[in-house]
Design an enzyme around this catalytic site. Sequence first.
Site, PDB file in Angstrom:
ATOM      1  N   GLU A 193       0.836  -1.223   0.000  1.00 19.04           N
ATOM      2  CA  GLU A 193       0.000   0.000   0.000  1.00 19.04           C
ATOM      3  C   GLU A 193       0.863   1.263   0.000  1.00 19.04           C
ATOM      4  OE1 GLU A 193      -2.685  -0.451   3.334  1.00 19.04           O
ATOM      5  OE2 GLU A 193      -3.675  -2.169   2.427  1.00 19.04           O
ATOM      6  N   GLU A 302      -5.261  -7.423  -1.405  1.00 15.19           N
ATOM      7  CA  GLU A 302      -6.086  -7.275  -0.189  1.00 15.19           C
ATOM      8  C   GLU A 302      -7.368  -6.602  -0.600  1.00 15.19           C
ATOM      9  OE1 GLU A 302      -4.869  -4.996   3.353  1.00 15.19           O
ATOM     10  OE2 GLU A 302      -2.891  -5.862   3.066  1.00 15.19           O
TER      11      GLU A 302
END
Length: 384
Positions: A193, A302
């Site tokens: 991320e 995710e």
Amino acid sequence: MKKQSLLNSIISLLIILIFKNLGFAQNIFPSDKAATKQTIHLYQNLKKLATNGFMFGHQDDLAYGLHWQYKDDSSDVKIITGDYPALFGWDLAGLESNENKNIDGIPFELEKKFTQWVYEHGGVNTYTWHCLSPLGDGKTAWDTTHGTIKSILPGGVNHRLYNQWLDKAADFLEKLRGPNGELIPILFRPFHEFTGNWFWWCQNTCTASDFIKLWRYEIHYLRDIKHLHNLLIVYNPSDNFSSAQDFMARYPGDDVVDILSFDSYQKNINPTSDSFENNLNNCLSIIEKIARQKDKLFAIAEAGYNRIPDASWWTEKLMKGIGKYRISYLLIWRNAYAYPNVKEKDIQYYIPPKGDVSAKDFIKFYDLKNTLFLKDVAKEKLYK
Ligand code: BMA
């Protein structure tokens, strides 16, 4: 370089040359030219598997669920579907500070056993690392002090410390071995991320050039210094890119990436909004093209909707977002154990318990032909 890995590199190079001359695509091999046999097989089998469907994954699945912890053979996915996920997510955080347990309370000894169980049952393991900030002072992964990365690059004040942390991570990864002593292939997702603004490695804390330097340094260290040739490397920004150029802004190179991915969560509590699935679709259309050009795998590393308050989220929202894209996998986030007296705001689960709002729809999702769980992938013998 060890003799064995030198030999592996030479054999891989020869095979690549033969295949190139025969006119086949080059990237039937992972980016690590000295990858172990099982890692090469996994990479090649994942390419084939994507034509049938995608592996369904769940974070910390075997360790704990909403209402249990460390019970043999348990899994919140299994409680509701009768089958385990095909992919299992784990985290290394805690190793760097010599903890016995990881960031979410899993004893490392058990995490190792779970990883071995998954491998022996034909599933796949993926690891992230919510690594503490090397700046110390109790700063966690969620510290965003500018320049943290500079401090751990060669020449930086924390370079030695970070090498020690890498040594600890490598010592653990090195112990993840199958029944014949072979290293278990791992989908390794470092600096995840990185286009968010919440971790010390995110784009708001460092230049693209420093990020890329760190990435390349870390992979080189694990591969060439620590001889870990069992890693397939996952490149993983958040879902806030809107063009190929955006997505590739911090791409560290084809030789250190195997899987292109992003993370995406539904957060709005308005189930009638279509922004989640539209964005998912748009992100997939961008990375699919890049993956095709580069002949790499692509995935949703995710995703989820905390407590899934939408009765048809799995088949109507998530599947609509995924559409016909041939992703390799989708990993759903964890069902945190709800300790007695847990505060309402701390309850987090991403797989519905029996009878929950989206439970029926999750079973419908499980029954779809292209959602692959452990029974489906075990048949494929992914490491052979
Ligand atoms: C976050 C939350 C936290 C957890 C962390 C690391 O998204 O789930 O509760 O500690 O990930 O796994």
